[in-house]
Scaffold this active site. Structure first.
Site, short mmCIF file in Angstrom:
data_model
loop_
_atom_site.label_atom_id
_atom_site.label_comp_id
_atom_site.label_asym_id
_atom_site.label_seq_id
_atom_site.Cartn_x
_atom_site.Cartn_y
_atom_site.Cartn_z
CE LYS A 174 80.97 -60.82 42.37
NZ LYS A 174 80.10 -61.49 43.35
CG LEU A 224 84.29 -56.72 45.14
CD1 LEU A 224 85.69 -56.55 44.55
CD2 LEU A 224 83.56 -57.82 44.39
CG ASN A 230 82.28 -61.51 51.54
OD1 ASN A 230 83.42 -61.14 51.39
ND2 ASN A 230 81.78 -61.85 52.70
CB CYS A 231 85.10 -62.73 46.21
SG CYS A 231 85.17 -61.26 45.19
CB VAL A 232 88.02 -58.60 49.04
CG1 VAL A 232 89.38 -58.07 49.45
CG2 VAL A 232 87.56 -57.87 47.80
#
Lengths: 426, 121
Positions: A63, A209, A241-243
């Protein structure tokens, strides 16, 4: 603003009953860390593990990655708006624990990517295979919604990183780097002949995300603004923010932004580094227009000669990138953009979803569709349950021998659009 | 008139009472075609039809806010939807084998992205 960044090199992390840093070794207590993580009642459990460079370990889904820091002199504290109260940061003295990171992992949603391999070909693509990682996997209380789960894990990561940073407060740094910015007037007087350059930093800000925060404010709600580049070193910008993990900026990357570092190196020599401009990447087209007009207007009002623009993400943000480039260029200011590419597995497709003739100076961080085989590793921290679903994977990803056939977009930081990566054309 | 064109049933549930929602159980490709057809008739696109960072067709859902009208073609909207269709064409359909929980996550993300846009109106 003047910031002294003291670097304390961490050679190893060990679990112990008492927490301390001794001779470059960080000792942490699982019990203490769990208490800190679970002080939010949205989380049911937190497990800690250590992954070291070269070990046969895969961490997924990742993440956030955070560098522990502590503010020892000057106003404010680390992660203002989250851990410390809101106060202007970026001056005084800050210590950073180098060579290590706090990594938060675990599935918030069922198609979430983010792979860090500590060895093998995957390790060559992620900068976080070179850090000793204290990995935290949090599970939510039953029935917790995705938004609340994301926030709880995000904040738990900051709390743990800040608590570890505190252990360094009374230490002597191994090395100190001084960053100093001038006011607009001072800059003009000191460097009258140097080109005036700023950094336009685009922050992903579209939703769950996909968010970034500035001093605790959701970046989708800001108008473009200016900060001193030293403010980011104290955690003024954090990631939610991890997508699409390859081109997202974890908090660690904001704390160590290489564009800012390089501009500082050139400040007073080849350029006058005027300021750091923050803008967002929203979903609503009118927001995109408004933010890019504001960014161009700020650049013009600062009488800039040139800007570096970095994007975060792919697709929809390509529109923001091109709008910024086009409008800033139209003000008579030279632009260089930094992006990555989705050019297909063969590299032959159109790389960006938008384009314009003004984007004539482009630095690419690599093709996120490039395919790699990641061999089976002995240990997984997190879960491989979703590996076939994530972007850059397919139903054939997990192969019989346990290896993974994936595009490099699954790897955290593989095509970092601020250049915090390992790919190079050299 | 403002209309949300969507194939996400959660949008209908969440916004159906406050916005005009045109819900139809279409594929990702077909929802983009539906948007393009509306643009051909004169509608303007208000939210970007390319998803956040969830890649096209990694999710089956897409929701786009549009200003519906009939008249001359808004060329900016036409360029945008054609670029989006071309971009989506590069990605394989990933969501066919998703279980209920993952489909629900896809719906929530789609809803969150649209909520962010509607808040700034």
């Amino acid at each position: 603003m003047k910031l002294e960044l003291g670097k304390i090199y961490i050679k190893d992390i060990k679990f112990d009953d008492s927490q301390r840093i001794e001779d470059g070794v960080l000792y942490v207590s699982k019990e203490e860390l769990t208490k800190i993580a679970l002080s939010d009642d949205h989380l049911a459990s937190a497990e800690f593990d250590i992954a070291k460079p070269g070990e046969s370990v895969r961490i997924t889904p990742v993440k956030d990655v955070i560098e522990p820091r502590v503010k020892v002199e000057g106003s404010g504290g680390v992660f203002p708006g989250w851990i410390a109260k809101v106060d202007t940061v970026g001056s005084g003295k800050t210590y950073a624990l180098k060579g290590m990171a706090v990594v938060t992992a675990g599935p918030i949603v069922g198609f979430q990517e983010g792979v860090i391999d500590m060895t093998g070909p995957g390790a060559d693509y992620t900068p976080f295979s070179k850090t000793i990682n204290l990995v935290m996997v949090c599970k939510p209380v039953e029935g917790l919604k995705q938004h609340a789960y994301e926030k709880a894990v995000r904040l738990a990561g900051f709390r743990v990183a800040a608590a570890i940073g505190e252990l360094a407060r009374s230490l002597e740094p191994d090395e100190t780097v001084v960053y100093e910015t001038c006011t607009i007037k001072e800059g003009l007087q000191k460097y009258p002949d140097l080109p005036r350059v700023a950094y336009v930093h685009m922050l992903q800000s579209q939703g769950l995300l996909h968010d970034t925060y500035v001093y605790g404010v959701d970046a989708k709600q800001i108008l473009p603004t200016i900060v001193s580049p030293t403010e980011t070193f104290d955690g003024a910008i954090v990631s939610g923010n991890c997508v699409s993990a390859c081109d997202k900026n974890p908090t660690y990357v904001h704390q160590n932004n290489p564009v800012v570092e390089e501009l500082f190196k050139q400040h007073g020599k080849t350029i006058n580094f005027v300021c750091h401009i923050l803008t967002n990447e929203n979903v609503f087209l009118a927001d995109k227009e408004r933010s890019s007009f504001f960014t161009a207007k700020i650049c013009k009002m600062l009488d800039l000669d040139g800007v570096i623009i970095s994007e975060e993400g792919f697709g929809n943000p390509d529109t923001d990138l091109i709008m910024n480039c086009k409008k800033i260029t139209a003000e008579g200011i030279k632009t260089v953009i930094i992006t990555d590419e989705y050019a297909g597995r063969d590299g032959k497709s159109q790389s960006l979803a938008d384009a314009h003739a003004s984007a004539d100076a482009v630095v690419t961080a690599g093709n996120a569709n490039e395919v790699v085989i990641l061999p089976k590793l002995d240990k997984v921290i997190g879960t491989l349950d979703y590996i076939n679903k994530i972007a850059g994977a397919s139903e054939e990803t997990l192969r019989e021998d346990g290896s993974l056939e994936v595009e490099i977009q699954v790897i955290t930081g593989a095509t970092s659009e601020v250049g915090f990566g390992c790919l190079s054309a050299r | 008139m403002l209309v949300i064109i969507t194939n996400n049933p959660l949008i209908q549930e969440s916004f159906g009472s406050t916005y005009t929602v045109d819900y139809e159980a279409l594929s990702y490709d077909d929802i983009l075609i539906k948007i393009r057809d509306a643009v051909h008739r004169g509608a303007s696109i208000l939210t970007h039809p390319l998803y956040g960072s969830v890649k096209p067709k990694e999710t089956p859902y897409r929701s786009v806010l549009m200003e519906m009208r009939e008249g001359p073609v808004d060329m900016d909207s036409l360029l945008l939807i054609e670029q989006t269709i071309a971009s989506a064409g590069k990605f394989p359909n990933k969501s066919a084998g998703y279980d209920e929980a993952t489909l629900n996550d896809c719906k929530i993300i789609d809803l969150s992205l649209l909520q962010g846009a509607l808040r700034s109106m």
